[in-house]
Design a protein around this motif. Structure first.
Motif, PDB file in Angstrom:
ATOM      1  N   SER A 133      -7.217 -29.151-103.867  1.00  0.00           N
ATOM      2  CA  SER A 133      -7.378 -30.577-104.163  1.00  0.00           C
ATOM      3  C   SER A 133      -6.045 -31.229-104.506  1.00  0.00           C
ATOM      4  N   LEU A 134      -5.273 -30.588-105.360  1.00  0.00           N
ATOM      5  CA  LEU A 134      -3.962 -31.136-105.719  1.00  0.00           C
ATOM      6  C   LEU A 134      -3.043 -31.213-104.499  1.00  0.00           C
ATOM      7  N   MET A 135      -3.090 -30.205-103.661  1.00  0.00           N
ATOM      8  CA  MET A 135      -2.255 -30.216-102.455  1.00  0.00           C
ATOM      9  C   MET A 135      -2.682 -31.360-101.530  1.00  0.00           C
ATOM     10  N   ALA A 136      -3.978 -31.565-101.367  1.00  0.00           N
ATOM     11  CA  ALA A 136      -4.467 -32.651-100.506  1.00  0.00           C
ATOM     12  C   ALA A 136      -4.055 -34.016-101.059  1.00  0.00           C
ATOM     13  N   VAL A 137      -4.188 -34.213-102.360  1.00  0.00           N
ATOM     14  CA  VAL A 137      -3.790 -35.487-102.979  1.00  0.00           C
ATOM     15  C   VAL A 137      -2.277 -35.677-102.835  1.00  0.00           C
ATOM     16  N   GLY A 138      -1.514 -34.602-103.001  1.00  0.00           N
ATOM     17  CA  GLY A 138      -0.062 -34.674-102.824  1.00  0.00           C
ATOM     18  C   GLY A 138       0.313 -35.104-101.414  1.00  0.00           C
ATOM     19  N   PHE A 139      -0.364 -34.550-100.424  1.00  0.00           N
ATOM     20  CA  PHE A 139      -0.076 -34.946 -99.047  1.00  0.00           C
ATOM     21  C   PHE A 139      -0.545 -36.367 -98.755  1.00  0.00           C
ATOM     22  N   TYR A 140      -1.586 -36.818 -99.444  1.00  0.00           N
ATOM     23  CA  TYR A 140      -1.992 -38.216 -99.309  1.00  0.00           C
ATOM     24  C   TYR A 140      -0.874 -39.141 -99.808  1.00  0.00           C
ATOM     25  N   PHE A 141      -0.292 -38.808-100.959  1.00  0.00           N
ATOM     26  CA  PHE A 141       0.813 -39.618-101.482  1.00  0.00           C
ATOM     27  C   PHE A 141       2.021 -39.573-100.540  1.00  0.00           C
ATOM     28  N   LEU A 142       2.279 -38.423 -99.929  1.00  0.00           N
ATOM     29  CA  LEU A 142       3.353 -38.355 -98.933  1.00  0.00           C
ATOM     30  C   LEU A 142       3.052 -39.255 -97.742  1.00  0.00           C
ATOM     31  N   TYR A 143       1.791 -39.266 -97.319  1.00  0.00           N
ATOM     32  CA  TYR A 143       1.372 -40.156 -96.231  1.00  0.00           C
ATOM     33  C   TYR A 143       1.630 -41.615 -96.605  1.00  0.00           C
ATOM     34  N   GLU A 144       1.271 -41.998 -97.827  1.00  0.00           N
ATOM     35  CA  GLU A 144       1.504 -43.373 -98.282  1.00  0.00           C
ATOM     36  C   GLU A 144       2.998 -43.681 -98.339  1.00  0.00           C
ATOM     37  N   TYR A 145       3.795 -42.721 -98.789  1.00  0.00           N
ATOM     38  CA  TYR A 145       5.248 -42.904 -98.822  1.00  0.00           C
ATOM     39  C   TYR A 145       5.786 -43.151 -97.417  1.00  0.00           C
ATOM     40  N   ILE A 146       5.374 -42.324 -96.478  1.00  0.00           N
ATOM     41  CA  ILE A 146       5.850 -42.462 -95.095  1.00  0.00           C
ATOM     42  C   ILE A 146       5.380 -43.777 -94.490  1.00  0.00           C
ATOM     43  N   LYS A 147       4.149 -44.155 -94.804  1.00  0.00           N
ATOM     44  CA  LYS A 147       3.606 -45.416 -94.282  1.00  0.00           C
ATOM     45  C   LYS A 147       4.430 -46.604 -94.789  1.00  0.00           C
ATOM     46  N   ILE A 148       4.767 -46.603 -96.065  1.00  0.00           N
ATOM     47  CA  ILE A 148       5.566 -47.694 -96.630  1.00  0.00           C
ATOM     48  C   ILE A 148       6.975 -47.688 -96.038  1.00  0.00           C
ATOM     49  N   LYS A 149       7.580 -46.506 -95.901  1.00  0.00           N
ATOM     50  CA  LYS A 149       8.940 -46.431 -95.375  1.00  0.00           C
ATOM     51  C   LYS A 149       9.008 -46.869 -93.910  1.00  0.00           C
ATOM     52  N   ASN A 150       7.941 -46.621 -93.153  1.00  0.00           N
ATOM     53  CA  ASN A 150       7.927 -46.981 -91.731  1.00  0.00           C
ATOM     54  C   ASN A 150       7.394 -48.378 -91.460  1.00  0.00           C
ATOM     55  N   ASN A 151       6.735 -48.996 -92.421  1.00  0.00           N
ATOM     56  CA  ASN A 151       6.214 -50.349 -92.282  1.00  0.00           C
ATOM     57  C   ASN A 151       6.691 -51.201 -93.454  1.00  0.00           C
ATOM     58  N   PRO A 152       7.957 -51.608 -93.428  1.00  0.00           N
ATOM     59  CA  PRO A 152       8.479 -52.395 -94.551  1.00  0.00           C
ATOM     60  C   PRO A 152       7.790 -53.746 -94.634  1.00  0.00           C
ATOM     61  N   PRO A 153       7.764 -54.354 -95.819  1.00  0.00           N
ATOM     62  CA  PRO A 153       7.136 -55.664 -95.991  1.00  0.00           C
ATOM     63  C   PRO A 153       7.794 -56.714 -95.096  1.00  0.00           C
ATOM     64  N   LEU A 154       6.997 -57.697 -94.662  1.00  0.00           N
ATOM     65  CA  LEU A 154       7.535 -58.769 -93.840  1.00  0.00           C
ATOM     66  C   LEU A 154       8.615 -59.522 -94.603  1.00  0.00           C
ATOM     67  N   GLY A 155       9.659 -59.876 -93.904  1.00  0.00           N
ATOM     68  CA  GLY A 155      10.755 -60.602 -94.531  1.00  0.00           C
ATOM     69  C   GLY A 155      11.835 -59.701 -95.091  1.00  0.00           C
ATOM     70  N   SER A 156      11.586 -58.384 -95.174  1.00  0.00           N
ATOM     71  CA  SER A 156      12.608 -57.470 -95.675  1.00  0.00           C
ATOM     72  C   SER A 156      13.636 -57.224 -94.570  1.00  0.00           C
ATOM     73  N   PRO A 157      14.841 -56.810 -94.921  1.00  0.00           N
ATOM     74  CA  PRO A 157      15.882 -56.555 -93.912  1.00  0.00           C
ATOM     75  C   PRO A 157      15.452 -55.536 -92.877  1.00  0.00           C
ATOM     76  N   GLN A 158      14.661 -54.498 -93.299  1.00  0.00           N
ATOM     77  CA  GLN A 158      14.205 -53.484 -92.362  1.00  0.00           C
ATOM     78  C   GLN A 158      13.224 -54.069 -91.356  1.00  0.00           C
ATOM     79  N   ALA A 159      12.337 -54.948 -91.813  1.00  0.00           N
ATOM     80  CA  ALA A 159      11.345 -55.547 -90.914  1.00  0.00           C
ATOM     81  C   ALA A 159      12.021 -56.506 -89.951  1.00  0.00           C
ATOM     82  N   LEU A 160      13.054 -57.196 -90.384  1.00  0.00           N
ATOM     83  CA  LEU A 160      13.741 -58.163 -89.519  1.00  0.00           C
ATOM     84  C   LEU A 160      14.512 -57.460 -88.410  1.00  0.00           C
ATOM     85  N   ARG A 161      14.921 -56.208 -88.616  1.00  0.00           N
ATOM     86  CA  ARG A 161      15.640 -55.453 -87.587  1.00  0.00           C
ATOM     87  C   ARG A 161      14.736 -55.009 -86.457  1.00  0.00           C
ATOM     88  N   ARG A 162      13.426 -55.015 -86.671  1.00  0.00           N
ATOM     89  CA  ARG A 162      12.488 -54.544 -85.644  1.00  0.00           C
ATOM     90  C   ARG A 162      12.345 -55.509 -84.577  1.00  0.00           C
TER      91      ARG A 162
END
Length: 162
Positions: A133-162
């Protein structure tokens, strides 16, 4: 042989994660701002390593200074370094992705500690469920981290480069 190969791969992965945590942290500002945090983490980690080694040494199959013992100790030191450095990384940057990375590290490290208890103290099924269970929750948080890093908020410098 598979035991050694798998553990060495995990050790290499943890080393890579440690390098990821420390690569963008400046040492002087870190020590200036988080001196007490680092001292507390060092004391805490020393105690946890001592306790984990006591658990490992209770296993009759592992002798001190054998290859198995050295792998286990290295493994335990690295997972605690990952936990401590993920906390320092979060405190240093204070970002939402950093929080997800810290929470993922907490879950994965505690799952590893539960697995040590499962392997060396008691083979109760509940410990295996908690580990998974702890391992699954840990990988869920990693998924959320990767999702945020790959989909920056609109208006951020990373999103404007896309």
């Amino acid at each position: 042989m598979a035991y050694y190969f798998a553990n060495i791969l995990v050790i290499i992965a943890y080393i890579a994660l440690i390098v990821f945590f420390v690569k963008d942290i400046k040492l002087k500002p870190l020590l200036k701002e988080f001196k007490i945090h680092i001292i507390v983490l060092l004391v805490f980690n020393a105690y946890i390593i001592y306790v984990l080694n006591q658990m490992i040494m209770q296993d009759e199959d592992i002798s001190v200074y054998s290859l198995d013992f050295l792998i286990e100790v290295t493994y335990n030191v690295l997972i605690l370094l990952v936990l401590s450095l993920s906390l320092i990384h979060y405190l240093y940057h204070e970002t939402k992705p950093g929080l997800f990375l810290f929470l993922a590290s907490v879950c994965i490290v505690f799952s590893e500690m539960v697995q040590v208890a499962y392997l060396f103290i008691s083979s109760q099924q509940l410990l295996q469920v908690i580990y998974s269970s702890l391992m699954a929750v840990g990988f869920y948080f990693l998924y959320e981290y990767i999702k945020i890093k790959n989909n920056p908020p609109l208006g951020s410098p990373q999103a404007l480069r896309r």
